[in-house]
Design an enzyme around this catalytic site. Structure first.
Site, PDB file in Angstrom:
ATOM      1  N   ASP A  42      -1.116 -39.130  -6.793  1.00  0.00           N
ATOM      2  CA  ASP A  42      -0.476 -37.906  -6.310  1.00  0.00           C
ATOM      3  C   ASP A  42       0.888 -37.720  -6.976  1.00  0.00           C
ATOM      4  O   ASP A  42       1.760 -38.590  -6.865  1.00  0.00           O
ATOM      5  CB  ASP A  42      -0.296 -38.006  -4.789  1.00  0.00           C
ATOM      6  CG  ASP A  42      -0.368 -36.664  -4.102  1.00  0.00           C
ATOM      7  OD1 ASP A  42      -0.261 -35.629  -4.778  1.00  0.00           O
ATOM      8  OD2 ASP A  42      -0.528 -36.646  -2.860  1.00  0.00           O
ATOM      9  N   ASP A  43       1.064 -36.599  -7.684  1.00  0.00           N
ATOM     10  CA  ASP A  43       2.375 -36.206  -8.240  1.00  0.00           C
ATOM     11  C   ASP A  43       2.877 -37.123  -9.355  1.00  0.00           C
ATOM     12  O   ASP A  43       4.080 -37.237  -9.565  1.00  0.00           O
ATOM     13  CB  ASP A  43       3.449 -36.166  -7.144  1.00  0.00           C
ATOM     14  CG  ASP A  43       3.267 -35.026  -6.155  1.00  0.00           C
ATOM     15  OD1 ASP A  43       2.183 -34.438  -6.123  1.00  0.00           O
ATOM     16  OD2 ASP A  43       4.214 -34.728  -5.418  1.00  0.00           O
ATOM     17  N   CYS A  81      -1.207 -29.688  -5.074  1.00  0.00           N
ATOM     18  CA  CYS A  81      -2.251 -30.659  -4.751  1.00  0.00           C
ATOM     19  C   CYS A  81      -3.648 -30.078  -4.540  1.00  0.00           C
ATOM     20  O   CYS A  81      -4.575 -30.376  -5.284  1.00  0.00           O
ATOM     21  CB  CYS A  81      -1.842 -31.457  -3.520  1.00  0.00           C
ATOM     22  SG  CYS A  81      -0.273 -32.339  -3.698  1.00  0.00           S
ATOM     23  N   HIS A 135      -7.671 -32.903  -1.025  1.00  0.00           N
ATOM     24  CA  HIS A 135      -6.521 -32.692  -0.145  1.00  0.00           C
ATOM     25  C   HIS A 135      -7.052 -32.501   1.272  1.00  0.00           C
ATOM     26  O   HIS A 135      -7.988 -31.731   1.483  1.00  0.00           O
ATOM     27  CB  HIS A 135      -5.721 -31.466  -0.586  1.00  0.00           C
ATOM     28  CG  HIS A 135      -4.373 -31.375   0.060  1.00  0.00           C
ATOM     29  ND1 HIS A 135      -4.200 -30.918   1.342  1.00  0.00           N
ATOM     30  CD2 HIS A 135      -3.140 -31.700  -0.384  1.00  0.00           C
ATOM     31  CE1 HIS A 135      -2.916 -30.955   1.660  1.00  0.00           C
ATOM     32  NE2 HIS A 135      -2.248 -31.436   0.627  1.00  0.00           N
ATOM     33  N   ASP A 331      -3.088 -35.508 -10.097  1.00  0.00           N
ATOM     34  CA  ASP A 331      -3.397 -34.099  -9.831  1.00  0.00           C
ATOM     35  C   ASP A 331      -2.437 -33.157 -10.555  1.00  0.00           C
ATOM     36  O   ASP A 331      -2.774 -32.032 -10.880  1.00  0.00           O
ATOM     37  CB  ASP A 331      -3.442 -33.796  -8.326  1.00  0.00           C
ATOM     38  CG  ASP A 331      -2.210 -34.261  -7.559  1.00  0.00           C
ATOM     39  OD1 ASP A 331      -1.279 -34.828  -8.184  1.00  0.00           O
ATOM     40  OD2 ASP A 331      -2.175 -34.069  -6.331  1.00  0.00           O
ATOM     41  N   HIS A 332      -1.217 -33.622 -10.835  1.00  0.00           N
ATOM     42  CA  HIS A 332      -0.215 -32.853 -11.578  1.00  0.00           C
ATOM     43  C   HIS A 332       1.022 -33.725 -11.732  1.00  0.00           C
ATOM     44  O   HIS A 332       1.074 -34.841 -11.211  1.00  0.00           O
ATOM     45  CB  HIS A 332       0.144 -31.539 -10.869  1.00  0.00           C
ATOM     46  CG  HIS A 332       0.380 -31.702  -9.406  1.00  0.00           C
ATOM     47  ND1 HIS A 332       1.496 -32.329  -8.895  1.00  0.00           N
ATOM     48  CD2 HIS A 332      -0.384 -31.359  -8.330  1.00  0.00           C
ATOM     49  CE1 HIS A 332       1.417 -32.355  -7.574  1.00  0.00           C
ATOM     50  NE2 HIS A 332       0.282 -31.790  -7.201  1.00  0.00           N
TER      51      HIS A 332
END
Length: 546
Positions: A42-43, A81, A135, A331-332
């Site tokens: 995540d992130d 997300c 998510h 995810d990014h």
């Protein structure tokens, strides 16, 4: 949330049924089928040693990269997300899933699209979800897309519920809901953290699958480095504040359109950031606090690395590394002060550019000799641990939406067909290109030259919605009904070009004749994307006008 013992009971029941049902669904012989371990972070931006960041201690992820095909230029389709995860797990772009926020379920809003785990499940795999894969909430039907995607109920760590509560000990001795939250694990509720629980659960599932006749697809979603930065406090020692620099471009660029700016409202809501009394939307964070944010992000990455290390070491110990594909991605990304921004919520490279690597036994790395481990655990606190060079590398621009066809092909399943336009009525198809052509190697021991096709054929598309032309309280995460502008962005090897156009949320239609603003950055001369040339040049790149 399912207790671990009940999850393992479910798995036992499923494995029992596979004895009778597996042969009818399998596309190839179960003995020869490769398992899949999909690791979603995540992130996570490219703050990893294997992507050239010499400050970051990520020895276990670096070790994975050394045995993998690593994509240097992979991009997410939307830097938030739920939309990103639904996009790459279905193989469809956000304009097809019609999910730009967190508030709809694609099977209801857009179409009954198949997912990666669903496709593997339908082809005889036991599919399992641990942690944050989809998510949670409406965007996955409050069920992580069960029962479509998973053979057993998904697992979520019990300590997850404390992530945004007052568990951060402040200088005043009181507990706060802070952005920066290093903790003494023994003193927090349940005496553990979500990612530790997820690793433990995933290892237990691997142990169970070791003796199964069916292949498995295990997806594990790690929370860190997502905010709050709640991690074991000892990881701060890896990053002394005196070694932490600011972002190389910590100010809002003068040529940045107001619609493109992300006012990072979720950061501002944390108690320690509220205490700074920052002006909205452009007030900058004090320099010393910027360093502390960056320190805690990097510490969270090293904490994450230990969890990945324990997981891969267990895979090795169970002798599953020889027949398991490992995919690692995010995810990014996340802004750490670049362009005067924090968090995600934009189209800049720093938030759309993601790590992506694939380990394929015997293809990206030689199989280990008897008694040797591919993934021995490496302690990031060990000062003698050396930076491992990535294995095979690809320079071409690629997209996360390519994950579906690529994983299917690597596992020996039939690659889903390309989607027609429109494709809302088609359950199984993919909008991303398969990346299988990049896995054709001649000599694993010698050919480590970065692989590159025709750079002008590789393009990544991203997009981000806004409620209006100027930053406001919901600019970062507008609900569908509030979206008035959509920023569509093209990333090539040479430039990033973004156009912000009018958008009708009721019809899901963009009006490209209603241009609100534009951005154009040239990669070679402006790699940080600080000098917007959209209004300063009369001529656009030829590829944008043809």
């Amino acid at each position: 949330m399912l207790p671990p013992e009940r999850g393992l009971l479910w798995l036992g029941l499923v494995l029992g049924s596979c004895t009778f049902l597996g042969s009818t669904a399998m596309a190839n012989n179960a003995k020869d089928a490769l398992n899949v371990l999909l690791i979603i972070v995540d992130d996570l931006r490219l703050s990893l040693g294997c992507y050239g960041d010499k400050l970051i201690r990520s020895p276990n992820i670096n070790q994975l990269a050394s045995h993998s095909l690593l994509f240097q230029n992979a991009f997410a389709q939307q830097a938030v997300c739920a939309p990103s995860r639904v996009s790459f797990l279905t193989g469809r772009r956000p304009d097809t899933t019609r999910l730009y926020d967190f508030n709809s379920y694609w099977r209801v809003q857009a179409g009954n699209f198949s997912t990666i785990p669903q496709y593997f499940k339908e082809n005889g795999y036991v599919t399992m979800s641990v942690g944050k894969v989809f998510h949670p909430g409406i965007s996955s039907n409050h069920s992580d897309d069960s029962p479509y995607s998973w053979s057993v109920p998904p697992y979520h760590p019990s300590s997850e519920k404390y992530e945004n509560t007052k568990t951060c000990r402040g200088p005043d001795g009181e507990l706060h809901a802070n952005l920066i939250c290093p903790v003494d694990v023994a003193d927090i509720p349940e005496g553990t953290l979500p990612d530790k629980q997820s690793t433990k659960e995933a290892i237990q599932l691997l142990e169970k699958m070791k003796t199964s006749a069916s292949p498995f697809f295990l997806a594990i979603g790690y929370h860190k480095p997502h905010i709050p930065f709640r991690y074991p406090k000892e990881f701060q020692k890896l990053y002394p504040l005196e070694n932490i620099t600011l972002a190389p471009d910590p100010h809002v660029p003068s040529g940045l359109p107001s619609v493109a700016y992300n006012p990072w409202m979720d950061i501002r809501q944390r108690e320690d950031v509220q205490a700074l009394n920052l002006s909205v939307p452009y007030g900058s964070i004090p320099v010393d606090f910027q360093r502390r944010i960056r320190q805690s992000y990097f510490a969270s990455v090293s904490y994450l690395d230990t969890q990945v290390g324990h997981l891969l070491s267990a895979l090795d110990d169970l002798q599953l590394a020889n027949n398991t594909i490992i995919t690692f991605t995010s995810d990014h990304g996340w802004s750490l002060g670049e362009h005067g921004e924090w968090a995600k919520y934009s189209n800049f490279d720093v938030v759309t550019h993601v790590p992506l690597m694939f380990y394929v036994p015997g293809r990206t790395a030689l199989l280990p000799k008897a008694g040797k481990k591919l993934f021995p655990y490496i302690d990031p606190f060990d000062s003698i641990s050396e930076l491992m060079e990535p294995g095979q590398q690809v320079i071409d621009i690629v997209e996360l939406v390519s994950l579906f066809p690529t994983l299917a092909g690597l596992a020996g399943l039939q690659v889903p067909p390309r989607c027609p336009i429109p494709s809302f009525h088609v359950e199984l198809c993919r909008e991303g290109q398969s990346l299988l052509k990049h896995f054709q190697f001649h000599d694993l021991e010698e050919d480590l030259t970065p692989r590159r096709g025709n750079p002008y054929e590789s393009i990544a598309y991203s997009q981000y919605p806004r409620p209006g032309d100027y930053p406001q309280w919901n600019s970062d995460k507008p609900s569908l009904r509030d979206i008035k502008v959509m920023g569509y962005s093209i990333r090539t090897i040479d430039y990033r070009y973004t156009v912000w156009v009018g958008f009708n949320p009721h019809e899901f239609l963009a009006n490209f004749s209603d241009v609100h603003a534009g951005e154009l950055y040239f990669v070679e001369s402006d790699p940080l994307q600080d000098h917007n040339m959209y209004n300063e040049r009369g001529d656009l790149p030829q590829s944008l006008t043809t």
